[in-house]
Design an enzyme around this catalytic site. Structure first.
Site, PDB file in Angstrom:
ATOM      1  N   PRO A   2       0.851  -1.305   0.000  1.00  8.21           N
ATOM      2  CA  PRO A   2      -0.120  -0.121  -0.059  1.00  8.21           C
ATOM      3  C   PRO A   2       0.906   1.185  -0.121  1.00  8.21           C
ATOM      4  CG  PRO A   2       0.065  -0.866   2.113  1.00  8.21           C
ATOM      5  CD  PRO A   2       0.780  -1.967   1.381  1.00  8.21           C
ATOM      6  N   GLU A   3       0.278   2.218  -0.644  1.00  2.00           N
ATOM      7  CA  GLU A   3       1.144   3.429  -0.631  1.00  2.00           C
ATOM      8  C   GLU A   3       0.308   4.414   0.253  1.00  2.00           C
ATOM      9  OE1 GLU A   3       2.288   5.189  -4.363  1.00  2.00           O
ATOM     10  OE2 GLU A   3       2.994   2.985  -5.220  1.00  2.00           O
ATOM     11  N   LYS A  46       4.319   5.448   6.297  1.00  2.00           N
ATOM     12  CA  LYS A  46       3.127   4.287   6.150  1.00  2.00           C
ATOM     13  C   LYS A  46       2.824   3.497   7.306  1.00  2.00           C
ATOM     14  CE  LYS A  46       4.552   3.815   1.479  1.00  2.00           C
ATOM     15  NZ  LYS A  46       5.223   2.458   0.443  1.00  2.00           N
ATOM     16  N   ARG A 267      12.258  -0.864 -10.353  1.00  2.00           N
ATOM     17  CA  ARG A 267      10.998  -0.802 -10.208  1.00  2.00           C
ATOM     18  C   ARG A 267      10.282  -0.505 -11.536  1.00  2.00           C
ATOM     19  NH1 ARG A 267       9.354   1.144  -5.063  1.00  2.00           N
ATOM     20  NH2 ARG A 267       7.447   0.260  -5.627  1.00  2.00           N
TER      21      ARG A 267
END
Ligand SMILES: [Zn+2]
Length: 278
Positions: A2-3, A46, A267
């Protein structure tokens, strides 16, 4: 993973139900939280931070596949608060085989922490130690401390690719891969541009674009980007407004050019070679 917007979304939802609740039992974990009352819940980077009575904080990191699911005492599925990795556990019966922790409250409601791959964690820390740690962290891109001057200064100090610098959590918190790709396209900056070569105007465009995509992500409830998109409509919808992320071969919204995918720092990196010039 999750960001920031996904984590912010679950935090906002939990903040509407958890404060005031007193822990009755903890199962599958041993964190010494029984009898403590939840005072506040917020996010830093986060990490989900649950402030409890007794000057302690419960820290939760969802990592790759963690989820938090809140169920009230009536156990109605429509009243669930769900967040993190979207899987059928969002709507299935709980606990599931992926449940790693169950926190039950005195009013009969429960909070489940599920995690298929077990990289996520829960930790109890003294509030003063946590606050000391936070004061040493860089600002999140949505914090008031994240100013144009701050970004300008960070970018000027590095010759690394700009995309890697804005993803560096030691420099600024919360800019994940999806949002970094999108912000660079909106700002018309090639992801590999050495960050100290960006002109003042480019830095201004990048700053505005970073804030814009993160805020769009938060308004959309994050991106439920997985094979389980749209479970009962509970996921976020930012994936419907991806700018370049996951749009290889499609048309750039800036210029109509064809979006390319490369790998940068391991990425997936999406950009438009026509308008994102080095
Ligand atoms: Zn373009």
């Amino acid at each position: 993973m999750p960001e920031l917007p996904e984590v912010e979304t679950v935090v906002q939802q939990l903040a509407s139900v958890l404060p005031g609740k007193v822990v009755a039992t903890e199962e599958l974990i041993d964190l010494d939280i029984v009898g403590r009352r939840i005072e506040r819940i917020y996010r830093k980077q986060k990490i989900i931070v649950v402030e409890l009575t007794g000057e302690v904080v419960l820290l939760v990191h969802l990592k790759m596949t963690g989820q938090l699911i809140y169920e009230d005492k009536n156990k109605k599925q429509k009243d669930r608060v769900v967040g993190g990795h979207p899987t059928s556990d969002w709507v299935g019966s709980l606990p599931s085989k992926h449940t790693r922790a169950i926190i039950s409250f005195k009013d009969g409601s429960k909070l489940f922490f599920n995690d298929q791959r077990k990289f996520g964690w829960l930790r109890l820390m003294d509030k003063s130690d946590w606050e000391k740690k936070v004061s040493a962290l860089p600002p999140d891109v949505v914090d008031v401390g994240f100013t144009l001057a701050y970004l300008t200064n960070v970018l000027a100090k590095s010759s690394r690719a700009v995309k890697l610098v804005i993803l560096d959590q030691a420099k600024m918190g919360g800019m994940g891969n999806i949002y970094a790709n999108d912000a660079l396209n909106i700002a018309k900056i090639h992801p590999k541009t050495p960050s100290n070569q960006l002109k003042t105007d480019a830095v201004k465009r990048l700053y505005a674009a970073m804030i814009r995509v993160i805020e769009a992500g938060i308004s959309a409830g994050g991106a439920s980007y997985s094979h389980f998109v749209g479970i009962e409509g509970q996921g976020g919808t930012y994936q419907d407004q991806f700018v370049v992320y996951d749009r290889e071969g499609k048309a750039c919204f800036n210029c109509g050019g064809v979006i390319k995918k490369i790998s940068l720092g391991g990425r997936g990196t999406y950009f438009c070679p026509n308008c994102q010039l080095q």
